[in-house]
Design a protein around this motif. Structure first.
Motif, mmCIF file in Angstrom:
data_model
loop_
_atom_site.group_PDB
_atom_site.id
_atom_site.type_symbol
_atom_site.label_atom_id
_atom_site.label_comp_id
_atom_site.label_asym_id
_atom_site.label_seq_id
_atom_site.Cartn_x
_atom_site.Cartn_y
_atom_site.Cartn_z
ATOM 1 N N UNK A 85 0.827 -1.196 0.000
ATOM 2 C CA UNK A 85 0.000 0.000 0.000
ATOM 3 C C UNK A 85 0.867 1.254 0.000
ATOM 4 N N UNK A 86 1.956 1.231 0.777
ATOM 5 C CA UNK A 86 2.853 2.389 0.842
ATOM 6 C C UNK A 86 3.522 2.635 -0.505
ATOM 7 N N UNK A 87 3.955 1.562 -1.170
ATOM 8 C CA UNK A 87 4.569 1.703 -2.488
ATOM 9 C C UNK A 87 3.562 2.241 -3.500
ATOM 10 N N UNK A 88 2.321 1.762 -3.399
ATOM 11 C CA UNK A 88 1.277 2.240 -4.311
ATOM 12 C C UNK A 88 1.020 3.731 -4.107
ATOM 13 N N UNK A 89 0.986 4.151 -2.841
ATOM 14 C CA UNK A 89 0.784 5.576 -2.543
ATOM 15 C C UNK A 89 1.939 6.419 -3.068
ATOM 16 N N UNK A 90 3.169 5.894 -2.906
ATOM 17 C CA UNK A 90 4.336 6.621 -3.380
ATOM 18 C C UNK A 90 4.313 6.754 -4.899
ATOM 19 N N UNK A 91 3.880 5.700 -5.577
ATOM 20 C CA UNK A 91 3.784 5.748 -7.041
ATOM 21 C C UNK A 91 2.767 6.812 -7.477
ATOM 22 N N UNK A 92 1.616 6.839 -6.812
ATOM 23 C CA UNK A 92 0.597 7.843 -7.133
ATOM 24 C C UNK A 92 1.121 9.252 -6.886
ATOM 25 N N UNK A 93 1.868 9.407 -5.789
ATOM 26 C CA UNK A 93 2.415 10.717 -5.445
ATOM 27 C C UNK A 93 3.411 11.189 -6.497
ATOM 28 N N UNK A 94 4.263 10.291 -6.957
ATOM 29 C CA UNK A 94 5.243 10.635 -7.992
ATOM 30 C C UNK A 94 4.548 11.011 -9.298
ATOM 31 N N UNK A 95 3.489 10.277 -9.654
ATOM 32 C CA UNK A 95 2.750 10.613 -10.864
ATOM 33 C C UNK A 95 2.086 11.979 -10.739
ATOM 34 N N UNK A 96 1.586 12.252 -9.548
ATOM 35 C CA UNK A 96 0.979 13.565 -9.315
ATOM 36 C C UNK A 96 2.022 14.665 -9.473
ATOM 37 N N UNK A 97 3.222 14.459 -8.921
ATOM 38 C CA UNK A 97 4.292 15.455 -9.038
ATOM 39 C C UNK A 97 4.674 15.666 -10.502
ATOM 40 N N UNK A 98 4.685 14.590 -11.270
ATOM 41 C CA UNK A 98 4.990 14.714 -12.692
ATOM 42 C C UNK A 98 3.927 15.543 -13.404
#
Length: 431
Positions: free
Chosen positions: A60-73
């Motif tokens: 779940x933490x990795x999934x959240x981090x992936x979403x966060x990185x996509x948002x930053x992009x």
């Protein structure tokens, strides 16, 4: 150098656009490296046999981090469009014209002059930035986040609007001070201005503990009698620090300098999660930020950055108004030093990239030194405290991409810190 300067003076808008796009491409590249690292970790993690509960939390933490990185992009592209609009459509000049009109309407409160107009320019600019940024902020809170805040959108909007109002007030005071200081500092050489900035920052940070003690006396709690105080008193005697300058508070951090008033704030909420010696090792690490003058080193780097910044600004812009003309300011260009400096920072991006990366790298070296000094006293106990800190992190299996880490974070991954100290421990045992 003069030939280069002449070429630059004729193409400021093109240069600013090029640098802005280059900055976007660099950030986009770093975020994609980090995203690929997350995806690799997900694949690696899914093939390992680990405890199911930990597995679920980490996934779940990795999934959240992936979403966060996509948002930053996505936000990078959003910001790129905004900056290119500002550069190529003379937005600064349009805002300046609007702020002048508002200044005339408010003439019964504010004097009609460049100082008032510049402050109003800041307020209008913040308003436009707030309006521009709200959609993607809302998107991140309510659509991207796996755990959005449990509050109605209207309450969220009111909170962010309150932050915007406070920012307008704070920026107004800062800009007013900048303009007053600029008038005063014109007759001083750059090195004296930079030195004055260094003295100001040292005095400001040094007075913070005194200010907190006087204005918020209940905020700082002295160490109660017991094992923790006894342990910290013993270790403070070893490193030459006054244990009476250690206080319990709701957050953890070092304030001040070794030779001026200072204090250490220890997080009271973390005490029960560590043994007495483990917690003392964490406090000692913060004490070393003061005794090893980490704060002073940081301020020296900031002063050097200011000196370089002002040096370029003075050489290219201070006595040349062609940049203002290219950005739409064809009328009266007197007293527009703040606007000129604002545009200059759009063009100073490549230097900021290098300086920021260098600062982060040096910060990481200083943190390594703090870890080494703390390890010398507490040995395996300090490593154990770091491991407990790591175990509280759901991203236990993830190590950030090294290039992304250098540019975006002051501290190395806690896993790398532990590995480094364990290597020191092995070498000592062999010796």
């Amino acid at each position: 150098m003069e030939f280069v300067s002449v070429i630059f003076q004729n193409h400021w808008k093109l240069i600013a656009s090029t640098f802005t796009i280059s900055k976007f491409l660099w950030d986009f590249y770093l975020h994609n490296r980090q995203l690929k690292k997350v995806e690799q970790t997900e694949v690696q993690f899914s093939t390992e046999q680990t405890d199911l509960v930990v597995n679920d939390k980490s996934s779940q933490a990795l999934s959240n981090l992936k979403d966060l990185l996509r948002l930053h992009t996505d936000k990078l592209g959003f910001d790129l469009i905004r900056n290119l609009i500002i550069i190529n459509f003379n937005v600064y000049h349009k805002i300046w014209t609007v702020s002048g009109t508002i200044n005339e309407l408010l003439s019964f409160i504010l004097p009609i002059n460049s100082v008032s107009q510049t402050v109003l320019f800041s307020v209008v600019s913040n308003g436009l930035l707030f309006s521009w940024g709200i959609p993607i902020q809302f998107y991140s809170e309510y659509f991207v986040s796996k755990f959005p805040k449990q509050e109605p959108p209207l309450k969220w909007l009111v909170y962010n609007f309150s932050k915007f109002v406070l920012k307008c007030i704070g920026d107004s005071f800062k800009i007013f001070g900048f303009l007053m200081l600029a008038k005063f500092a014109k007759s001083f050489p750059i090195w004296q201005i930079s030195l004055g900035f260094l003295v100001y920052t040292i005095v400001k940070v040094s007075l913070t503990p005194l200010f907190v003690k006087i204005v918020f006396p209940g905020y700082l709690k002295p160490l109660p009698k017991g094992e923790l105080k006894d342990e910290l008193t013993k270790v403070c005697a070893e490193v030459g620090y006054d244990p009476e300058s250690i206080y319990l508070s709701d957050f953890f951090g070092g304030i001040g300098y070794n030779y001026l008033p200072n204090c250490v704030l220890a997080n009271e909420r973390l005490i029960d999660k560590f043994t007495t010696k483990e917690y003392s090792s964490k406090v000692l690490s913060v004490i070393f930020t003061i005794t090893l003058n980490a704060n002073l080193n940081q301020k020296l780097r900031e002063t050097a950055e200011l000196y370089v910044n002002l040096l370029f600004f003075d050489y290219f812009f201070i006595n040349d108004n062609t940049i203002l003309t290219q950005f739409g300011f064809t009328g009266n260009q007197d007293d527009l030093i703040f606007i000129k400096y604002l545009i200059f920072n759009q063009i100073f991006l490549p230097f900021n990239l290098v300086i920021k990366s260098l600062q982060k790298y040096i910060d990481r070296l200083h943190n390594q030194q703090l870890d080494e000094e703390t390890y010398e006293i507490y040995k395996q106990i300090f490593i154990n405290s770091l491991k407990k800190t790591q175990n509280n992190n759901d991203l236990l299996v993830f190590e950030s991409d090294y290039l992304y880490n250098i540019y975006y974070t002051n501290l190395p991954d806690i896993g790398r810190r532990i590995k480094y100290l364990e290597q020191l421990d092995k070498v000592e045992k062999i010796d």
